[in-house]
Design a protein around this motif. Structure first.
Motif, short mmCIF file in Angstrom:
data_model
loop_
_atom_site.label_atom_id
_atom_site.label_comp_id
_atom_site.label_asym_id
_atom_site.label_seq_id
_atom_site.Cartn_x
_atom_site.Cartn_y
_atom_site.Cartn_z
N TYR A 49 -59.72 -25.81 9.20
CA TYR A 49 -58.97 -26.36 10.35
C TYR A 49 -58.29 -27.68 10.09
O TYR A 49 -57.25 -28.22 10.39
N GLU A 50 -59.08 -28.55 9.37
CA GLU A 50 -58.68 -29.94 8.87
C GLU A 50 -57.76 -29.65 7.77
O GLU A 50 -56.62 -30.64 8.02
N VAL A 51 -57.81 -28.88 7.05
CA VAL A 51 -56.66 -28.59 5.96
C VAL A 51 -55.28 -28.28 6.74
O VAL A 51 -54.44 -28.66 6.38
N GLU A 52 -55.50 -27.46 7.63
CA GLU A 52 -54.11 -26.85 8.49
C GLU A 52 -53.94 -28.04 9.12
O GLU A 52 -52.49 -28.01 9.14
N ALA A 53 -54.36 -28.92 9.80
CA ALA A 53 -53.80 -29.93 10.52
C ALA A 53 -53.23 -31.00 9.58
O ALA A 53 -51.98 -31.48 9.95
N ALA A 54 -53.70 -31.34 8.36
CA ALA A 54 -53.12 -32.29 7.64
C ALA A 54 -51.66 -32.01 7.05
O ALA A 54 -50.91 -33.08 7.29
N PRO A 55 -51.09 -30.86 6.62
CA PRO A 55 -49.74 -30.52 6.28
C PRO A 55 -48.97 -30.80 7.41
O PRO A 55 -47.76 -31.31 7.49
N LYS A 56 -49.31 -30.50 8.60
CA LYS A 56 -48.61 -30.47 9.91
C LYS A 56 -48.26 -31.71 10.14
O LYS A 56 -47.21 -32.27 10.47
N ARG A 57 -49.53 -32.81 9.97
CA ARG A 57 -49.28 -34.13 10.26
C ARG A 57 -48.32 -34.81 9.04
O ARG A 57 -47.26 -35.50 9.55
N ALA A 58 -48.52 -34.50 7.92
CA ALA A 58 -47.51 -35.04 6.99
C ALA A 58 -46.03 -34.81 7.14
O ALA A 58 -45.30 -35.37 6.75
N VAL A 59 -45.67 -33.32 7.32
CA VAL A 59 -44.60 -32.92 7.60
C VAL A 59 -43.75 -33.08 8.99
O VAL A 59 -42.73 -33.70 9.06
N ARG A 60 -44.79 -33.23 10.13
CA ARG A 60 -44.11 -33.35 11.56
C ARG A 60 -44.09 -34.87 11.76
O ARG A 60 -43.38 -35.21 12.66
N HIS A 61 -44.90 -35.75 11.29
CA HIS A 61 -45.29 -37.12 11.48
C HIS A 61 -45.45 -37.93 10.36
O HIS A 61 -46.42 -38.30 10.29
N PRO A 62 -44.39 -37.79 9.44
CA PRO A 62 -44.57 -38.77 8.24
C PRO A 62 -44.88 -40.31 8.45
O PRO A 62 -45.36 -40.88 7.44
N GLU A 63 -44.38 -40.79 9.36
CA GLU A 63 -44.55 -42.28 9.64
C GLU A 63 -45.94 -42.62 9.95
O GLU A 63 -46.38 -43.72 9.85
N GLU A 64 -46.95 -41.52 10.11
CA GLU A 64 -48.42 -42.10 10.62
C GLU A 64 -49.25 -42.03 9.32
O GLU A 64 -48.90 -41.74 8.17
#
Length: 64
Positions: A49-64
């Motif tokens: 679940y943590e791994v699934e969230a990480a690329p989503k954050r990286a791709v969808r919210h790269p400024e974070e």
């Protein structure tokens, strides 16, 4: 703790996100992303679940 992601996983997520935005996500694309997430989680001993969230954050919210 930040999860280190492979370039392949980021690219798979990026491709899936493009398809989602264009309302054309395919089963093969989604399955490839999930397989890569599962493999990465197993290889690193990290929660899937943590791994699934990480690329989503990286791709969808790269400024974070």
């Amino acid at each position: 703790m930040a999860i280190e992601l492979s370039d392949e996983l980021i690219e798979l997520e990026r491709a899936a996100w493009v398809e989602v935005q264009e309302h054309r996500l395919t089963v093969p694309t989604a399955a490839a992303v999930q397989a890569a997430i599962t493999a990465h989680a197993e290889a690193t001993g990290t929660s899937r679940y943590e791994v699934e969230a990480a690329p989503k954050r990286a791709v969808r919210h790269p400024e974070e």
